[in-house]
Write an enzyme that holds these catalytic residues in place. Structure first.
Site, mmCIF file in Angstrom:
data_model
loop_
_atom_site.group_PDB
_atom_site.id
_atom_site.type_symbol
_atom_site.label_atom_id
_atom_site.label_comp_id
_atom_site.label_asym_id
_atom_site.label_seq_id
_atom_site.Cartn_x
_atom_site.Cartn_y
_atom_site.Cartn_z
ATOM 1 N N ASP A 16 0.813 -1.220 0.000
ATOM 2 C CA ASP A 16 0.000 0.000 0.000
ATOM 3 C C ASP A 16 0.845 1.269 0.000
ATOM 4 O O ASP A 16 0.347 2.356 -0.296
ATOM 5 C CB ASP A 16 -0.905 0.009 1.237
ATOM 6 C CG ASP A 16 -1.790 -1.224 1.291
ATOM 7 O OD1 ASP A 16 -2.860 -1.200 0.671
ATOM 8 O OD2 ASP A 16 -1.407 -2.215 1.936
ATOM 9 N N HIS A 60 -2.147 -1.769 5.095
ATOM 10 C CA HIS A 60 -1.188 -2.852 5.313
ATOM 11 C C HIS A 60 -1.676 -4.173 4.721
ATOM 12 O O HIS A 60 -1.150 -5.227 5.066
ATOM 13 C CB HIS A 60 -0.916 -3.047 6.804
ATOM 14 C CG HIS A 60 -0.327 -1.863 7.487
ATOM 15 N ND1 HIS A 60 -1.093 -0.829 7.950
ATOM 16 C CD2 HIS A 60 0.960 -1.538 7.752
ATOM 17 C CE1 HIS A 60 -0.313 0.094 8.502
ATOM 18 N NE2 HIS A 60 0.939 -0.310 8.386
#
Length: 270
Positions: A16, A60
Site C-alpha cells: 500500500d 497494510h
C-alpha cells in the site's frame, strides 16, 4: 547503484506504500534499458510484502500486482512458499531486468491457518527457479479429465492455499496451477491445461474488477475458446476501495475456501 555495477535489493513495506515510488519505478527503472537501446539497463530487485492478514486494515493489506503489471519493462514474481521464494529470488538476482518480488505477509512463518505448506526445507545453495515457469501442485484424475468431470484453478500466493483446501471437497476433480511468476507468464502450461480440462477458474486475492485475473481470463477465453465447456470463471475480493480493518469484515471481503468451493461446484455442473 545499478549503473556502477551494484545489484540493489530494495524493500517497500507494505504494498500500500509503493505508490510514492511509482514515479521512479515507471519513468526511470522500467524505461532506462529501452530508452538507452540496452546501454543502461537497471538490474535490481524490489521486495514488497502484500496481502491481508490479521486486521492490517487499508494501509497494510493491499495486493498491487495489477498496478505493477501495467508497467512495461519490469518482471513480477509472486511465490507461494519459502522454497519458491529462494529459487525465484536467485533467478531475479541473475536477471538483467528489474524484478518485483511480491511476498504475502500471511505466508511468512505460515501465520494463516492452513498455510503450513508455505514452510519448506531450504533448497540447496544453487537452487534457482527460472522466471516464467508455473507449477502444477495438484493433479486431477486422468480418467475423470477425459470424461469432462474436472476443472483447473489458476492462482498464486495465498490463492494456492484456498484452492488446496477447497479441492478436498472434490476428490480427483480439481487441478491447481501455481503461476509463481505473473510476468513473464507461463502461457504454454496454462493454455495446455485449460484445453485438457475445458473448465477453468482464475483465483486472486485482489479486488476483482479490472484485475490481472480478469485480464488473464480474457486471454484464456481467446486462446482456448474451442476447447471450453463453460465460460472462464474469476473469483477475487469484493470491489471495495480498501481492505477493512475489522477482522470479520476483512473475511467478508476476501475469497476463501468456502466461497471457492461453491464456485467449483457450479463450474463442474456447467
Amino acid at each position: 547503484m545499478s549503473a556502477v555495477g551494484i545489484k540493489p535489493i530494495v524493500e517497500v513495506q507494505f504494498g500500500d506504500y509503493i505508490y510514492p515510488g511509482f514515479n521512479q519505478l515507471v519513468t526511470e527503472v522500467a524505461k532506462s534499458c529501452y530508452l538507452s537501446c540496452g546501454k543502461f539497463p537497471v538490474s535490481m530487485i524490489l521486495r514488497v510484502p502484500v496481502g491481508a492478514y490479521g486486521g492490517g486494515g487499508p494501509y497494510h493489506s493491499g495486493c498491487v500486482e495489477t498496478t505493477l503489471l501495467s508497467i512495461k519493462g519490469i518482471k513480477v514474481a509472486y511465490p507461494s512458499n519459502a522454497a519458491d521464494m529462494k529459487g525465484l529470488m536467485k533467478a531475479a538476482f541473475y536477471d538483467p531486468n528489474p524484478v518485483v518480488m511480491l511476498e504475502h505477509k500471511g505466508l511468512y512463518w505460515s501465520k494463516v491457518p492452513g498455510t503450513e505448506d508455505a514452510k519448506s526445507p531450504e533448497p540447496s545453495k544453487n537452487y534457482i527457479l527460472p522466471l516464467g515457469k508455473a507449477n502444477i501442485i495438484l493433479r486431477a484424475d486422468e480418467e475423470r479429465i477425459n470424461n469432462g468431470e474436472t476443472c483447473v484453478i489458476i492462482t498464486y500466493g495465498m490463492g494456492v492455499y484456498w484452492a488446496k483446501a477447497a479441492a478436498k471437497q472434490f476428490t480427483d476433480q480439481v487441478e491447481i496451477i501455481d503461476l509463481r511468476t505473473l510476468y513473464p507468464l507461463d502461457e504454454a502450461l496454462v493454455f495446455d491445461r485449460v484445453k485438457s480440462h475445458g473448465k477453468c477458474l482464475v483465483l486472486t486475492e485482489e479486488q476483482q474488477n479490472n484485475s490481472f485475473a480478469e485480464a488473464l481470463a480474457g486471454r484464456i477465453s481467446k486462446n482456448c475458446f474451442r476447447f471450453l465447456d463453460a465460460p472462464v470463471e474469476v473469483l477475487g475480493a469484493l470491489n471495495v476501495p480498501a481492505i477493512p480493518m475489522n477482522i470479520e469484515l476483512e473475511k467478508a471481503v476476501l475469497p476463501d475456501a468456502g466461497k471457492l468451493a461453491k464456485r467449483i461446484e457450479y463450474l463442474l455442473k456447467s
